[in-house]
Write an enzyme that holds these catalytic residues in place. Structure first.
Site, mmCIF file in Angstrom:
data_model
loop_
_atom_site.group_PDB
_atom_site.id
_atom_site.type_symbol
_atom_site.label_atom_id
_atom_site.label_comp_id
_atom_site.label_asym_id
_atom_site.label_seq_id
_atom_site.Cartn_x
_atom_site.Cartn_y
_atom_site.Cartn_z
ATOM 1 N N ARG A 158 15.274 22.759 20.017
ATOM 2 C CA ARG A 158 14.041 23.449 20.421
ATOM 3 C C ARG A 158 14.377 24.766 21.093
ATOM 4 N NH1 ARG A 158 12.393 18.284 23.722
ATOM 5 N NH2 ARG A 158 14.643 18.268 23.617
ATOM 6 N N SER A 209 9.454 14.160 24.776
ATOM 7 C CA SER A 209 8.870 12.865 25.129
ATOM 8 C C SER A 209 8.519 12.827 26.611
ATOM 9 C CB SER A 209 9.844 11.728 24.786
ATOM 10 O OG SER A 209 10.032 11.661 23.397
ATOM 11 N N LYS A 219 18.426 6.394 30.226
ATOM 12 C CA LYS A 219 17.218 6.911 30.887
ATOM 13 C C LYS A 219 16.271 5.755 31.123
ATOM 14 C CE LYS A 219 17.112 10.496 27.287
ATOM 15 N NZ LYS A 219 16.278 11.230 26.382
ATOM 16 N N HIS A 270 9.535 15.299 16.744
ATOM 17 C CA HIS A 270 10.438 14.378 16.036
ATOM 18 C C HIS A 270 10.037 14.259 14.558
ATOM 19 C CE1 HIS A 270 10.772 12.222 20.165
ATOM 20 N NE2 HIS A 270 11.885 12.897 20.002
#
Ligand code: ADP
Length: 177
Positions: free
Chosen positions: A92, A130, A43, A19
């Site tokens: 990514r 994460s 989430k 990040h």
């Protein structure tokens, strides 16, 4: 050139070097970047909203044109409210692409005046997410190459707290199998 503000939205649960790399790139490309913490994503979260904001503030304190903010509701509504020119996302791996592409098209339908700009992750951070950080830390692994020291400490404190209270580890995905 007109003043250009961008918003980088996410859950940041917790913030990691992937990040931070994306914010650093965006801060070079835009006049101002709002890193916007989504208050209640769909989430299950490890860190509450205040903890996620605080860790980002600490991580980004040396970038003068970056502000940490928070929002709920639609990202495009927040982007319009702060008069952002663009929504920033990080890419990514190819599997990110499909989701980001669909989200960008949906956002464009909702707010055609706002651009979606993606930055490609640094190859050193391609594997970091994460959820991976949470999982490794929950199993006592070393995440110091993935996130700043105060995030490492916050993770250790959080999992210690969970252990004391006997809380379930339902955020663990795969590395412990
Ligand atoms: P979200 O819940 O919106 O996916 P995240 O906090 O997981 O929020 O991620 C926010 C943004 O950061 C997303 O655009 C995501 O693709 C990007 N991102 C996450 N990890 C990395 C990484 N290692 N390198 C570059 N970008 C990343």
């Amino acid at each position: 050139m007109p003043f250009r503000r961008a918003v980088y939205p996410g859950s940041f649960d917790p913030a990691h070097y992937g990040h931070i790399d994306i914010v650093t790139r965006a801060a070079r490309a835009f006049d101002e970047v709002y890193v916007a913490v989504y208050d209640r994503p769909a989430k299950k979260l490890l860190f509450d909203f205040k903890e996620r904001v605080l860790m980002l503030e600490m991580a980004l304190k040396d970038l003068p044109n970056v502000k940490v903010a928070s929002y709920g509701g639609l990202t495009v509504d927040y982007a319009k409210k702060i008069e952002a020119f663009a929504i920033i996302r990080g890419l990514r791996v190819f599997s990110d692409f499909e989701l980001e592409f669909r989200m960008a098209l949906a956002n464009r339908r909702l707010a055609p005046e706002i651009e979606v700009v993606t930055f490609i992750a640094d190859e050193r951070h391609l594997h970091i997410s994460s959820s991976t950080v949470r999982e490794i830390a929950s199993l006592g692994g070393d995440v110091s190459s993935m996130c700043p020291p105060f995030v490492v400490e916050a993770l250790a404190a959080k999992f210690h707290e969970h252990k004391q209270s006997g809380e379930e580890r339902d955020y663990v995905i795969s590395l412990g199998d």
